[in-house]
Design a protein around this motif. Structure first.
Motif, PDB file in Angstrom:
ATOM      1  N   ARG A 131      10.755   0.866   9.159  1.00 31.27           N
ATOM      2  CA  ARG A 131      10.387   1.786   8.074  1.00 31.27           C
ATOM      3  C   ARG A 131      11.220   3.032   8.114  1.00 31.27           C
ATOM      4  N   LYS A 164       0.833  -1.203   0.000  1.00 30.17           N
ATOM      5  CA  LYS A 164       0.000   0.000   0.000  1.00 30.17           C
ATOM      6  C   LYS A 164       0.864   1.249   0.000  1.00 30.17           C
ATOM      7  N   THR A 165       1.822   1.278   0.900  1.00 26.85           N
ATOM      8  CA  THR A 165       2.727   2.428   1.018  1.00 26.85           C
ATOM      9  C   THR A 165       4.156   1.907   1.053  1.00 26.85           C
TER      10      THR A 165
END
Length: 181
Positions: free
Chosen positions: A181, A131-132
């Motif tokens: 991340r 998604k990201t």
């Protein structure tokens, strides 16, 4: 007479199957399976090189030309990332689940630029990553991990003594850690 022969035959086949099941299940019951041995080395989430002599868990590096490091990992709280860079003649990585079933394998010829950059994640974590997608995963290979725990085996080839230091550095600088991340 036929029923007696049939009963004997069924009994023999049943006994053979039972013995096979017991032999194959024995490592799980004794705690001497590969996953239990890897977890017994040290903490999870880092590669540990194996020596030529069996350690306390019984794991050893028995090939004179390969240097081997293992890492236990979990993707229960997030993806796991494997990174290794260096100039070695050959390297390979194999990922296994807790039952020692091979999930994924690769080597320097199938890697981007010859470097190891792999992310293992559960199906739900993969959806989130897609998604990201973070920029840090642009060159990474992302693989689905069906189970939450497993172990990785990283091997590097040292065909002669002159390769010992680069191979040991390659394994020492490799990482097996939770993905951030």
């Amino acid at each position: 007479m036929r029923s007696i022969l049939f009963a004997i035959l069924v009994g023999l086949v049943g006994a053979a199957l039972l013995h096979i099941v017991i032999i194959l299940a024995l490592p799980q019951f004794t705690g001497k399976d590969a996953y239990s041995r890897v977890l017994g080395l040290y903490e999870m989430d880092s590669f540990f090189p194996l020596t030529s002599e069996p350690g306390p868990t019984g794991l050893a590096n028995e090939d004179p030309f390969l240097r081997v490091a293992v890492c236990g990992f979990s993707v229960s709280t997030g993806p796991a990332r494997f990174i290794a860079k260096g100039a070695v003649p050959f390297w390979s990585l194999s990922i296994y689940d807790a039952d020692s079933n091979e999930i994924f394998s690769m080597n320097d010829h199938t890697a981007v630029n010859g470097n190891l950059d792999l992310v293992m994640a559960t199906p739900i974590q993969l959806v989130d990553l897609r998604k990201t997608p973070p920029e840090s995963l642009a060159q990474s290979i992302v693989v689905e991990m069906p189970d939450e725990e497993g172990y990785a085996v990283l091997r590097a080839l040292a065909p002669s003594g002159s390769f010992e230091e680069p191979v040991r550095n390659f394994l020492a600088e490799s990482s097996c850690e939770p993905f951030r991340r």
